[in-house]
Design a protein around this motif. Structure first.
Motif, PDB file in Angstrom:
ATOM      1  N   GLN A 187       0.985  -1.320   0.097  1.00 43.20           N
ATOM      2  CA  GLN A 187       0.094  -0.021  -0.093  1.00 43.20           C
ATOM      3  C   GLN A 187       0.861   1.348   0.047  1.00 43.20           C
ATOM      4  O   GLN A 187       0.588   2.310  -0.724  1.00 43.20           O
ATOM      5  N   LEU A 188       1.778   1.242   0.683  1.00 45.05           N
ATOM      6  CA  LEU A 188       2.756   2.304   0.907  1.00 45.05           C
ATOM      7  C   LEU A 188       3.577   2.671  -0.528  1.00 45.05           C
ATOM      8  O   LEU A 188       3.566   3.830  -0.760  1.00 45.05           O
TER       9      LEU A 188
ATOM     10  N   GLN B 257       0.926   4.275  -2.316  1.00 48.13           N
ATOM     11  CA  GLN B 257       0.565   5.547  -1.736  1.00 48.13           C
ATOM     12  C   GLN B 257       1.712   6.149  -0.662  1.00 48.13           C
ATOM     13  O   GLN B 257       1.620   6.208   0.315  1.00 48.13           O
TER      14      GLN B 257
ATOM     15  N   GLN C  96       2.906   9.014   0.022  1.00 52.01           N
ATOM     16  CA  GLN C  96       2.451   9.940   0.916  1.00 52.01           C
ATOM     17  C   GLN C  96       1.575   9.782   2.145  1.00 52.01           C
ATOM     18  O   GLN C  96       1.405  10.635   2.748  1.00 52.01           O
ATOM     19  N   ASN C  97       1.059   8.788   1.930  1.00 52.95           N
ATOM     20  CA  ASN C  97      -0.033   8.504   2.946  1.00 52.95           C
ATOM     21  C   ASN C  97       0.228   7.253   4.139  1.00 52.95           C
ATOM     22  O   ASN C  97      -0.577   6.347   4.578  1.00 52.95           O
TER      23      ASN C  97
ATOM     24  N   GLN D  20      -1.846   7.633   7.242  1.00 52.25           N
ATOM     25  CA  GLN D  20      -3.322   7.151   6.838  1.00 52.25           C
ATOM     26  C   GLN D  20      -3.432   5.808   6.879  1.00 52.25           C
ATOM     27  O   GLN D  20      -4.465   5.202   7.156  1.00 52.25           O
ATOM     28  N   LEU D  21      -2.303   5.063   6.467  1.00 50.67           N
ATOM     29  CA  LEU D  21      -2.389   3.699   6.271  1.00 50.67           C
ATOM     30  C   LEU D  21      -2.323   2.820   7.537  1.00 50.67           C
ATOM     31  O   LEU D  21      -2.455   1.683   7.596  1.00 50.67           O
TER      32      LEU D  21
ATOM     33  N   LYS E  99       4.149   6.707  13.535  1.00 49.31           N
ATOM     34  CA  LYS E  99       4.974   7.743  12.996  1.00 49.31           C
ATOM     35  C   LYS E  99       6.353   7.420  13.085  1.00 49.31           C
ATOM     36  O   LYS E  99       7.317   7.577  12.369  1.00 49.31           O
TER      37      LYS E  99
END
Length: 332
Positions: A255-256, A259, A261-262, A265-266, A270
């Motif tokens: 998924q990363l 995406q 930049q997300n 959100q995934l 942090k």
């Protein structure tokens, strides 16, 4: 009708018609399936299992639902897969629901996206049967589910011990249940389990956890990853938990990659974003294409389907995530 997990548990004995349970919480799926199978055994209901690999496999399911053996008055059909019936199958599903009130069709599916939940298959079952999302998105939901597990074990936890348990396992319900089992065995005479009990018990009994395995995989440390995997197997860690942990990391990496930049959100923490980014720079994206089928093979082997060894398959997944190959191609 949609039921949550605790509500579904209470309705198991009376379940008839069509049910769909879907999600990515292995503890909830495992517990519900166990409850259904125990109920069927108690009521002497014949059980059959079907795995859906293509649309045509649904013909076997509906044929079975409409034909009882000579020794059964009721039938429970357990279906596993992520392929929905076609238009003709939907027609047969509607006919089954309208005319067969004694049998049960229980469909077990992985997590579904919003478009899938709006499909005619889900709409028909939601309108005429039961759908059960296997989710626990909020702390109170997870504590309620784990509270059921604690009650089964006969233990009680202090409020701050619940918070510590959830943070320690990063919302992994199956891992948290295993910790409850350990602390129950270790402190059987304690009335209220405190943080100190959890900490001392888990520190003593778990030199490595699946989270250590994940860190080694993200770092590409193959030797350490294999060492931790072998320790987990030797210490009795459920293979289903190891698979859940590896599949979660594979899914996040894929998924990363799509995406970049997300990350937050995934659901990536942090303080671990940089680890995932480093892993992506190290890995060949072409490897991602092999991961979904490999995970399906591991899942099938754990369930006893096929002849492949689940430990060997997990080793393949580990080496792939570390950017290496388990077996080198022979040179000419």
């Amino acid at each position: 009708m949609k039921l949550d997990y605790p509500q579904a548990l209470k309705r198991v004995d009376e379940a008839r018609g069509a049910w769909i349970m879907y999600g990515q919480e292995p503890l909830l799926e495992q517990n519900l399936l166990d409850a259904f199978r125990q109920s069927w055994h108690k009521q002497e209901i014949e059980r059959q299992r079907y795995d859906i690999n293509n649309v045509s496999d649904w013909k076997n399911v509906f044929n079975a639902l409409n034909s009882l053996s000579l020794f059964s008055n009721q039938l429970a059909i357990e279906v596993h897969g992520n392929i929905k019936p076609d238009a003709n199958g939907i027609k047969q599903l509607k006919s089954y629901i309208q005319h067969n009130e004694q049998n049960l069709l229980l469909v077990v599916m992985p997590k579904q996206d919003s478009s899938s939940l709006k499909s005619s298959f889900f709409q028909v079952v939601d309108a005429n049967g039961i759908t059960v999302p296997l989710t626990a998105n909020y702390p109170q939901d997870r504590q309620r589910i784990l509270g059921i597990e604690a009650d089964k074990l006969g233990i009680k936890l202090a409020n701050d011990a619940w918070q510590w348990l959830e943070q320690h396992h990063e919302h992994n319900l199956l891992a948290a249940k295993n910790s409850l089992m350990r602390v129950s065995d270790t402190f059987a005479d304690v009335d209220i389990i405190q943080i100190d009990h959890l900490y001392s018990c888990l520190q003593d009994q778990s030199r490595y956890t699946t989270y250590d395995l994940n860190d080694a995989l993200l770092a590409g440390n193959l030797a350490q990853a294999i060492k931790i995997f072998q320790y987990l197997i030797a210490s009795g860690e459920p293979m289903s938990l190891i698979l859940w942990s590896i599949s979660k990391e594979m899914r996040l990496l894929m998924q990363l990659f799509e995406q970049p930049q997300n990350a937050l959100q995934l659901g990536i923490w942090k303080n671990k974003v940089s680890l995932y980014q480093q892993a992506l720079r190290r890995l060949n994206p072409n490897n991602f294409l092999t991961w979904p089928s490999l995970l399906l093979r591991i899942d099938a082997s754990i369930k006893g389907l096929g002849k492949e060894n689940p430990e060997h398959l997990v080793l393949q997944a580990i080496t792939s995530m570390c950017g290496q190959m388990l077996f080198e191609s022979p040179t000419a």
